[in-house]
Design a protein around this motif. Structure first.
Motif, PDB file in Angstrom:
ATOM      1  N   PRO A   1       0.816  -1.556   0.091  1.00 43.73           N
ATOM      2  CA  PRO A   1      -0.059   0.221  -0.313  1.00 43.73           C
ATOM      3  C   PRO A   1       0.453   1.498  -0.025  1.00 43.73           C
ATOM      4  CG  PRO A   1      -0.077  -1.285   2.525  1.00 43.73           C
ATOM      5  CD  PRO A   1       0.368  -1.911   1.207  1.00 43.73           C
ATOM      6  N   PHE A   2       1.969   1.620   0.678  1.00 44.43           N
ATOM      7  CA  PHE A   2       3.375   2.443   0.487  1.00 44.43           C
ATOM      8  C   PHE A   2       3.204   3.255  -0.461  1.00 44.43           C
ATOM      9  CE2 PHE A   2       7.788   3.340   1.438  1.00 44.43           C
ATOM     10  CZ  PHE A   2       7.504   4.822   1.740  1.00 44.43           C
ATOM     11  N   TRP A   3       3.148   2.203  -1.656  1.00 47.20           N
ATOM     12  CA  TRP A   3       3.477   2.949  -3.359  1.00 47.20           C
ATOM     13  C   TRP A   3       1.868   2.473  -4.590  1.00 47.20           C
ATOM     14  CZ3 TRP A   3       8.607   4.812  -3.239  1.00 47.20           C
ATOM     15  CH2 TRP A   3       8.962   4.447  -2.521  1.00 47.20           C
ATOM     16  N   THR A   4       1.597   2.399  -3.333  1.00 48.40           N
ATOM     17  CA  THR A   4       0.071   1.941  -4.732  1.00 48.40           C
ATOM     18  C   THR A   4      -0.175   3.000  -5.139  1.00 48.40           C
ATOM     19  OG1 THR A   4      -0.817   1.135  -3.401  1.00 48.40           O
ATOM     20  CG2 THR A   4      -0.205  -1.012  -4.952  1.00 48.40           C
ATOM     21  N   ASN A   5      -1.331   3.138  -5.560  1.00 46.39           N
ATOM     22  CA  ASN A   5      -1.816   4.533  -6.008  1.00 46.39           C
ATOM     23  C   ASN A   5      -2.747   4.876  -5.335  1.00 46.39           C
ATOM     24  OD1 ASN A   5      -3.664   6.048  -7.484  1.00 46.39           O
ATOM     25  ND2 ASN A   5      -2.880   4.920  -9.114  1.00 46.39           N
ATOM     26  N   PHE A   6      -2.151   6.623  -4.980  1.00 49.85           N
ATOM     27  CA  PHE A   6      -2.534   7.211  -3.592  1.00 49.85           C
ATOM     28  C   PHE A   6      -3.961   8.015  -3.963  1.00 49.85           C
ATOM     29  CE2 PHE A   6      -2.260  11.207  -1.479  1.00 49.85           C
ATOM     30  CZ  PHE A   6      -1.685  10.827   0.539  1.00 49.85           C
ATOM     31  N   LEU A   7      -3.904   8.519  -5.562  1.00 51.23           N
ATOM     32  CA  LEU A   7      -5.776   9.311  -5.587  1.00 51.23           C
ATOM     33  C   LEU A   7      -6.252   7.587  -5.415  1.00 51.23           C
ATOM     34  CD1 LEU A   7      -7.113  10.989  -7.219  1.00 51.23           C
ATOM     35  CD2 LEU A   7      -6.438  10.146  -8.943  1.00 51.23           C
ATOM     36  N   VAL A   8      -6.142   6.700  -5.865  1.00 57.57           N
ATOM     37  CA  VAL A   8      -7.269   5.775  -6.176  1.00 57.57           C
ATOM     38  C   VAL A   8      -7.691   5.575  -4.313  1.00 57.57           C
ATOM     39  CG1 VAL A   8      -7.381   3.340  -6.153  1.00 57.57           C
ATOM     40  CG2 VAL A   8      -6.377   4.437  -8.000  1.00 57.57           C
ATOM     41  N   ARG A   9      -5.975   4.975  -2.901  1.00 61.58           N
ATOM     42  CA  ARG A   9      -6.327   5.018  -2.262  1.00 61.58           C
ATOM     43  C   ARG A   9      -7.033   6.199  -1.573  1.00 61.58           C
ATOM     44  NH1 ARG A   9      -0.724   3.957   1.085  1.00 61.58           N
ATOM     45  NH2 ARG A   9      -0.794   5.082  -0.247  1.00 61.58           N
ATOM     46  N   ASN A  10      -7.448   7.209  -2.277  1.00 61.85           N
ATOM     47  CA  ASN A  10      -7.867   7.776  -1.814  1.00 61.85           C
ATOM     48  C   ASN A  10      -9.391   8.076  -1.556  1.00 61.85           C
ATOM     49  OD1 ASN A  10      -6.783  10.220   0.647  1.00 61.85           O
ATOM     50  ND2 ASN A  10      -5.273   9.726  -0.957  1.00 61.85           N
ATOM     51  N   TYR A  11      -9.200   7.763  -3.518  1.00 67.54           N
ATOM     52  CA  TYR A  11     -10.696   8.071  -3.647  1.00 67.54           C
ATOM     53  C   TYR A  11     -11.563   6.588  -2.813  1.00 67.54           C
ATOM     54  CZ  TYR A  11     -14.976   6.873  -7.344  1.00 67.54           C
ATOM     55  OH  TYR A  11     -15.790   6.584  -7.623  1.00 67.54           O
ATOM     56  N   ALA A  12     -10.871   5.391  -2.798  1.00 64.57           N
ATOM     57  CA  ALA A  12     -11.458   4.362  -1.847  1.00 64.57           C
ATOM     58  C   ALA A  12     -12.363   4.710  -0.740  1.00 64.57           C
ATOM     59  CB  ALA A  12     -10.647   3.666  -1.526  1.00 64.57           C
ATOM     60  N   TRP A  13     -11.317   5.676  -0.291  1.00 63.65           N
ATOM     61  CA  TRP A  13     -12.265   6.078   1.351  1.00 63.65           C
ATOM     62  C   TRP A  13     -13.436   7.356   0.899  1.00 63.65           C
ATOM     63  CZ3 TRP A  13     -12.398   4.260   6.005  1.00 63.65           C
ATOM     64  CH2 TRP A  13     -11.048   3.630   6.021  1.00 63.65           C
ATOM     65  N   TYR A  14     -13.379   8.072  -0.019  1.00 61.89           N
ATOM     66  CA  TYR A  14     -14.680   8.863  -0.873  1.00 61.89           C
ATOM     67  C   TYR A  14     -15.558   8.012  -0.817  1.00 61.89           C
ATOM     68  CZ  TYR A  14     -17.082  11.936  -3.978  1.00 61.89           C
ATOM     69  OH  TYR A  14     -18.185  12.449  -4.522  1.00 61.89           O
ATOM     70  N   VAL A  15     -16.149   6.421  -1.260  1.00 64.75           N
ATOM     71  CA  VAL A  15     -16.561   5.895  -1.328  1.00 64.75           C
ATOM     72  C   VAL A  15     -17.390   4.980  -0.991  1.00 64.75           C
ATOM     73  CG1 VAL A  15     -17.154   3.007  -2.621  1.00 64.75           C
ATOM     74  CG2 VAL A  15     -15.723   4.989  -4.277  1.00 64.75           C
ATOM     75  N   ILE A  16     -16.091   4.376   0.648  1.00 62.72           N
ATOM     76  CA  ILE A  16     -16.477   4.189   2.140  1.00 62.72           C
ATOM     77  C   ILE A  16     -17.441   5.309   2.688  1.00 62.72           C
ATOM     78  CG2 ILE A  16     -15.746   3.442   3.914  1.00 62.72           C
ATOM     79  CD1 ILE A  16     -13.614   2.043   2.398  1.00 62.72           C
ATOM     80  N   LEU A  17     -16.554   6.537   2.603  1.00 67.83           N
ATOM     81  CA  LEU A  17     -17.795   7.155   3.856  1.00 67.83           C
ATOM     82  C   LEU A  17     -18.665   8.376   3.208  1.00 67.83           C
ATOM     83  CD1 LEU A  17     -14.482   8.481   4.819  1.00 67.83           C
ATOM     84  CD2 LEU A  17     -15.917   6.944   5.941  1.00 67.83           C
ATOM     85  N   GLY A  18     -18.896   8.028   1.899  1.00 67.12           N
ATOM     86  CA  GLY A  18     -19.713   8.620   1.340  1.00 67.12           C
ATOM     87  C   GLY A  18     -21.413   8.869   2.219  1.00 67.12           C
ATOM     88  N   THR A  19     -22.386   9.613   1.444  1.00 73.33           N
ATOM     89  CA  THR A  19     -23.162   9.728   2.144  1.00 73.33           C
ATOM     90  C   THR A  19     -24.216   7.529   2.456  1.00 73.33           C
ATOM     91  OG1 THR A  19     -23.874  11.234   0.402  1.00 73.33           O
ATOM     92  CG2 THR A  19     -25.967  10.259   2.012  1.00 73.33           C
ATOM     93  N   ASP A  20     -24.236   7.722   1.020  1.00 73.33           N
ATOM     94  CA  ASP A  20     -24.982   5.609   1.189  1.00 73.33           C
ATOM     95  C   ASP A  20     -24.448   4.934   1.701  1.00 73.33           C
ATOM     96  OD1 ASP A  20     -27.687   7.220   1.295  1.00 73.33           O
ATOM     97  OD2 ASP A  20     -27.004   7.136  -0.538  1.00 73.33           O
ATOM     98  N   GLY A  21     -22.698   5.468   1.397  1.00 68.18           N
ATOM     99  CA  GLY A  21     -21.396   4.325   1.460  1.00 68.18           C
ATOM    100  C   GLY A  21     -21.794   3.694   2.727  1.00 68.18           C
ATOM    101  N   PRO A  22     -20.466   2.441   2.552  1.00 65.89           N
ATOM    102  CA  PRO A  22     -20.743   1.332   3.689  1.00 65.89           C
ATOM    103  C   PRO A  22     -20.623   1.947   5.201  1.00 65.89           C
ATOM    104  CG  PRO A  22     -18.892   0.900   2.263  1.00 65.89           C
ATOM    105  CD  PRO A  22     -19.551   2.112   2.022  1.00 65.89           C
ATOM    106  N   PHE A  23     -19.849   2.763   5.421  1.00 66.93           N
ATOM    107  CA  PHE A  23     -19.486   3.424   6.614  1.00 66.93           C
ATOM    108  C   PHE A  23     -20.567   3.771   7.432  1.00 66.93           C
ATOM    109  CE2 PHE A  23     -18.343   6.496   9.445  1.00 66.93           C
ATOM    110  CZ  PHE A  23     -17.732   5.767  10.905  1.00 66.93           C
ATOM    111  N   SER A  24     -21.430   4.678   6.952  1.00 59.38           N
ATOM    112  CA  SER A  24     -22.525   5.261   7.340  1.00 59.38           C
ATOM    113  C   SER A  24     -24.196   3.814   7.763  1.00 59.38           C
ATOM    114  CB  SER A  24     -23.166   6.242   5.913  1.00 59.38           C
ATOM    115  OG  SER A  24     -24.555   6.570   5.872  1.00 59.38           O
ATOM    116  N   ARG A  25     -24.186   3.584   6.983  1.00 58.35           N
ATOM    117  CA  ARG A  25     -24.818   0.904   6.908  1.00 58.35           C
ATOM    118  C   ARG A  25     -24.004   0.930   8.090  1.00 58.35           C
ATOM    119  NH1 ARG A  25     -27.026  -0.208   2.059  1.00 58.35           N
ATOM    120  NH2 ARG A  25     -28.009   2.440   1.032  1.00 58.35           N
TER     121      ARG A  25
END
Lengths: 301, 275
Positions: free
Chosen positions: A132-156
């Protein structure tokens, strides 16, 4: 030495001091030539740009959003005293500090545990931190965007646990979470490198002499692992301060950090001298931190 | 590795706490990635909501012209910047590990700076540099400016990986080769190069990954419609998220994970420590 025996000019093959010196000169020259391409490249495409940033920071923004470089002044540095700028600076420092402390608290026991395992296991553990240290930084941030979003898994999950619908996205907590996620390996790796080198017998000796677990940590393990703590803290603090992608994706309007603020100066406000001044401050902080680290006997990773 | 004097494994509840912490860290690292992959197959217009399995977003990705163009640009830039930085970085590593020369200390420090400097600062540096250079030379931004910037940070990463490898090899091998009448070039080609090859390969793959992943610096020095894939995707995210981004992200993620995995693997050939 080898070139000597082969190329010695003297008939008897004995190297004279003059020949030694000539050979030494030749070897230095060869090393310089070998370094030259990268050296010249970095001077032109790194050192010169760095100088240009500093020069720009003393320039003036014209009314048309261009930069006037003649007539050096400190206007851009004076802007650092404005309320809005101070707010951004303090918020950045606070969030970067918070990120650093959280990383330290998570990474220390992790690195310690890793150092106690067998060579095979710790190599495996290391590889799974590096990926994870070297893999795509943008994508790793985007993953959190998906998780933390309004209807996302975190909210659920929060809803399921009875917290009601929770949206963490676009808050400071989300930004800190993203920063910890992005920079945790920067803390783990130097900590591990420092703890792994410690002689375990010192810890055992302290326990044998009646130290409690905490005392042995506080008086033996922690001081010995200090270079790792400092290196890791610098490696997390500085990029957190300069973060741009994470606050941009996970943060809202109220989470502008120094990095994003610098970007704004260039891509929308078009105040190049002020952006350059902010960058210079960030660079100065980085250099100061690095120097402190090396002064305190740290080594390169 | 000093296993004999290593720290002994703790016991009891303390050990269990450490263990739990380690598993949580790995869950923290990998769960978001796994979730992203799962949602990229979700048949729902909202990015974080499951709506049955579909490959539609990947299909859309395969038919999206701007994305394909951006991907092509990314690959061209990565190939060019990696090639140059591998050659320059390896030479720099050899010079620093094997020779003493004037300005060595300064060079060493200069080589470390691109690694520790924040992205944003380097982006600003390159932006202003090319703005000034364009006044004199009058070139346009795009492929050349992006590639030149990527080389500037990749050289350092390549040289660090190669140096780590060089530090573990014996200089005497090259001397022995030359004693046996190998020319300097032959000694390099048949002795030095094969021993440092894992480092060169690992460094090169790392340079490739970094070039393919960079957003901030590229965004600052691009021009003339030269979008790389990450810059294009970053733009899409800011405009409004669609499941298409999930699919593109997963492809980028897989590509960079594979490259990093290969890089770590290459560095470990015949017992090197990964950097």
């Amino acid at each position: 030495m080898t070139a000597l025996s082969r190329r010695a000019p003297a008939e008897d093959g004995i190297a004279t001091p003059e020949f030694e010196a000539a050979h030494e000169r030749q070897k230095r020259w060869r090393g310089f030539l070998m370094a030259l391409p990268a050296y010249a490249y970095l001077l032109l495409f790194f050192a010169v740009p760095l100088g240009i940033v500093v020069v720009y920071s003393f320039g003036t923004r014209t009314r048309f959003g261009t930069t006037e470089l003649s007539g050096w002044n400190l206007e851009s540095y004076e802007k650092l005293g404005r309320d809005l700028v101070q707010q951004v600076l303090f918020r950045s420092i606070w969030l970067a500090l918070l990120t650093t402390v959280i990383c330290l608290v998570i990474a220390y026991p992790f690195a310690y545990y890793m150092a106690t395992r067998s060579a095979r296991v710790r190599n495996l553990m290391l590889v799974f931190v590096m990926i994870p240290f070297w893999t795509n930084f943008l994508v790793r941030n985007y993953a959190w965007y998906v998780i933390l979003g309004t209807d996302g898994p975190f909210s659920r999950v929060a809803e399921f646990l009875g917290f009601g619908p929770t949206r963490l996205l676009f808050t400071q907590s989300a930004v800190v979470m993203g920063l910890v996620y992005g920079f945790l390996p920067f803390m783990i790796l130097p900590l591990y490198a420092a703890i792994e080198r410690i002689d375990g017998r010192l810890l055992e000796a302290s326990r044998d002499l009646g130290a409690t677990g905490y005392q042995s940590f506080r008086r033996v393990l922690l001081p010995l692992s200090m270079p790792g703590v400092i290196a890791g803290s610098i490696l997390v603090f500085i990029p957190s301060l300069g973060a741009y992608v994470t606050p941009d994706i996970l943060g809202g309007a109220k989470t502008t950090l120094l990095g994003s603020y610098i970007v704004t100066q260039f891509l929308s406000a078009r105040d190049f001298p002020f952006g350059a001044a902010l960058s210079t401050v960030l660079m100065a902080l980085m250099l100061a931190a690095t120097i402190v680290y090396f002064r305190r006997g740290g080594r390169t990773l | 590795m000093s296993t004999s004097a290593g720290i002994t494994e703790p016991r009891g509840w303390f050990r269990r706490v450490l263990q739990a912490n380690a598993w949580l860290v790995y869950a923290f690292f990998y769960l978001p990635i796994v979730l992203l992959v799962i949602y990229s197959f979700s048949d729902n217009r909202n990015v974080g909501v499951w709506g049955g399995a579909t490959l539609d977003w990947y299909r859309e990705f395969a038919n999206d012209e701007p994305i394909k163009t951006a991907l092509g640009n990314s690959l061209k830039i990565a190939a060019a910047s990696t090639t140059v930085s591998v050659v320059l970085g390896t030479m720099a590593a050899l010079a620093l590990e094997r020779y003493k020369f004037r300005g060595r200390g300064f060079f060493d420090a200069l080589l470390y700076l691109p690694v520790i400097i924040p992205d944003v600062t380097m982006a600003v540096m390159m932006l202003l540099f090319f703005a000034e250079a364009a006044k004199i030379l009058g070139f346009s931004r795009g492929f050349s400016t992006i590639t030149l910037s990527h080389i500037a940070f990749s050289i350092s990463f390549v040289s660090i990986v190669v140096r780590a490898r060089l530090a573990g090899t014996d200089e005497k091998l090259e001397e022995a080769a030359m004693d046996l009448y190998a020319s300097r070039w032959q000694a390099f080609r048949y002795v030095t190069l094969p021993t440092i090859m894992p480092g060169v390969l690992g460094g090169g793959l790392l340079a490739l990954t970094l070039s393919l992943d960079d957003v901030v610096i590229t965004q600052f020095v691009t021009g003339g419609g030269w979008n790389t894939l990450p810059v294009y995707v970053f733009g899409l995210i800011r405009k409004g998220v669609t499941p298409l981004i999930n699919a593109v992200s997963v492809v980028m993620l897989v590509a960079s994970t594979v490259l990093v995995g290969l890089s770590l693997l290459a560095q470990r050939i015949r017992g090197g420590e990964p950097v």
